[in-house]
Design an enzyme around this catalytic site. Structure first.
Site, PDB file in Angstrom:
ATOM      1  N   LYS A  35       1.197  -1.086   0.064  1.00 26.50           N
ATOM      2  CA  LYS A  35       0.233   0.108   0.167  1.00 26.50           C
ATOM      3  C   LYS A  35       1.112   1.056  -0.037  1.00 26.50           C
ATOM      4  CE  LYS A  35      -0.638  -0.107   5.350  1.00 26.50           C
ATOM      5  NZ  LYS A  35      -0.671  -0.499   6.027  1.00 26.50           N
ATOM      6  N   ARG A 128      -6.626  -0.355  17.581  1.00 28.17           N
ATOM      7  CA  ARG A 128      -7.361   0.214  16.121  1.00 28.17           C
ATOM      8  C   ARG A 128      -8.524  -1.309  15.516  1.00 28.17           C
ATOM      9  NH1 ARG A 128      -3.655   1.096  10.738  1.00 28.17           N
ATOM     10  NH2 ARG A 128      -3.857  -1.061  10.562  1.00 28.17           N
TER      11      ARG A 128
HETATM   12  C1  LIG Z   1      -0.513  -1.024   7.278  1.00 27.31           C
HETATM   13  C2  LIG Z   1      -0.597  -2.358   7.494  1.00 27.31           C
HETATM   14  C3  LIG Z   1       0.290  -3.403   7.665  1.00 27.31           C
HETATM   15  C4  LIG Z   1       1.824  -3.201   6.904  1.00 27.31           C
HETATM   16  O1  LIG Z   1       2.539  -2.496   8.224  1.00 27.31           O
HETATM   17  P1  LIG Z   1       4.074  -2.439   8.193  1.00 27.31           P
HETATM   18  O2  LIG Z   1       4.157  -1.038   9.373  1.00 27.31           O
HETATM   19  O3  LIG Z   1       4.070  -1.246   6.882  1.00 27.31           O
HETATM   20  O4  LIG Z   1       4.881  -2.930   7.707  1.00 27.31           O
HETATM   21  C5  LIG Z   1       0.269  -4.454   8.221  1.00 27.31           C
HETATM   22  N1  LIG Z   1      -0.868  -4.620   8.570  1.00 27.31           N
HETATM   23  C6  LIG Z   1      -2.048  -3.902   8.367  1.00 27.31           C
HETATM   24  C7  LIG Z   1      -3.488  -4.842   9.094  1.00 27.31           C
HETATM   25  C8  LIG Z   1      -2.149  -2.572   7.772  1.00 27.31           C
HETATM   26  O5  LIG Z   1      -2.768  -2.088   7.390  1.00 27.31           O
END
Ligand SMILES: *Cc1c(COP(=O)(O)O)cnc(C)c1O
Length: 366
Positions: A35, A128
């Protein structure tokens, strides 16, 4: 055309190789979270070619762009009820925490004659997404009645919102929840997913409980930064992505604005230091493309003075480079910068295939 977001694909592949090797050694399956670069298709293709078999994004529009990639697709953000038809089309697995949404998903799957995997999210403390650990039994019993869904995994997400770090306690709690789910559904869970880049050090230091077999990694993979301590890992590249922008005005001007002062374009009252007359460059990029404070010039002698929607103002007085009108200035960007830059349709996206050394030489202030 500028501005540009440049991906050094060799550095990206290097990060993937190193992380893949580490995770293979530890028996952890990696899902690449893409993302941060808005599912840049060509780069994602390289990630898959480098041996990653599972890709995740928070937005279904991005997974749709990646539909032709030969990899499992995971939707990270809890789905909106309004997008469920796309979810079952473009994601193999989605992260979920709401029964009402799961009922609707189940119905759509029934209609289409397909089965969709879900990762049941547990809130182990970051506050969250996720159900609370004490709700696991009730939710699982209910989900088990939905014939067109299967629980592909149990997961937790920490650090992103509440800044909670991984600990023996929250990792063990996840494992307990996974055990509880498995005992009800009577089939094995594919994934027990111990989090994101903030769990990376736990993996390398063998601090993950044995049953945790999966991590969802974004930032550490894309930019080499694990997010437990915020360190760049010495074996990884942080400059996989860089920004390039073009000088459109270059003039000597007084450093102090002149006239009656109100607020700037973003409602702030700026303060200025009188440094006399300085050589200033305006580069053609702004906050519509990249958030403020998410980038730094390669040239340490260039100072960022500020930015508005479409202009960035630099003090280049101390630079020893021969900066001219039309020069291209290069910047390092952080994860937030990458996120905004990759989203902007006004930013050209380019891949560099040369070796690591070659890319440093693109600081061509011609
Ligand atoms: C963005 C996201 C990740 C990845 O997070 P990083 O800190 O970039 O590795 C993993 N799980 C969820 C649910 C996310 O939204």
């Amino acid at each position: 055309m500028y501005p540009k977001l440049v991906c050094n694909i060799n550095k990206m592949k290097h990060n993937i190789q190193i992380i893949k090797k580490l995770s293979d050694e530890k028996g952890i399956i990696i899902t690449a979270v893409v993302k941060g670069m808005s599912a840049w298709t060509a780069v994602c293709q390289e990630i898959v070619s480098s041996g990653i078999t599972s890709i995740a994004d928070s937005r279904i529009a991005n997974l749709k762009k990646l539909m032709h990639l030969d990899a499992e697709k995971i939707l990270l953000r809890i789905p909106m009820k309004s997008e469920l038809r796309d979810v079952v089309c473009y994601a193999d697995i989605s992260l979920n925490s709401e029964l009402e949404t799961l009922y609707a998903l189940n119905e759509i799957c029934e209609e289409k004659g397909i089965r969709h995997g879900i990762m049941l999210m547990i809130d182990v403390g970051d506050r969250r997404e996720g159900i609370l650990p004490e709700e696991v039994k009730a939710y699982t019993l209910e989900i088990a009645t939905l014939q067109n869904l299967f629980i592909a995994g149990v997961g937790m997400n920490i650090t992103c919102y509440g800044a909670i770090l991984p600990s023996e306690e929250n990792l063990e709690l996840l494992v307990q929840c996974a055990d509880e789910v498995a005992s009800i559904i009577k089939y094995p869970l594919k994934y027990i997913s111990g989090g994101n880049s903030s769990s990376f050090l736990c993996m390398t230091n063998s601090l993950l409980p044995k049953k945790i077999n999966h991590l969802r990694l974004g930032e550490v993979l894309l930019q080499g930064r694990e997010t437990e301590t915020g360190e760049i890992l010495s074996d990884l590249h942080s400059d996989t992505f860089t920004m390039e922008a073009e000088v459109v005005e270059l003039k000597w001007k007084p450093s102090l604005p002149k006239g009656r002062q109100g607020v700037d374009a973003f409602g702030n009252k700026p303060n200025f230091e009188d440094k006399g007359v300085r050589k200033r460059a305006i580069v053609a990029i702004g906050r519509q493309d990249i958030n403020a404070n998410t980038y730094a010039p390669f040239d340490p002698n260039i100072e960022i003075l500020g930015s508005s929607s479409d202009h960035m103002i630099l003090d280049v007085t101390e630079s020893t480079e021969n900066i001219k009108l039309g020069s291209i200035i290069q910047f390092h960007i952080n994860y937030e910068g990458l996120l905004s830059l990759s989203t902007s349709k006004y930013v050209e996206k380019e891949i560099y295939h040369e070796g690591d050394e070659a890319v440093l030489s693109i600081l061509s202030l011609s």
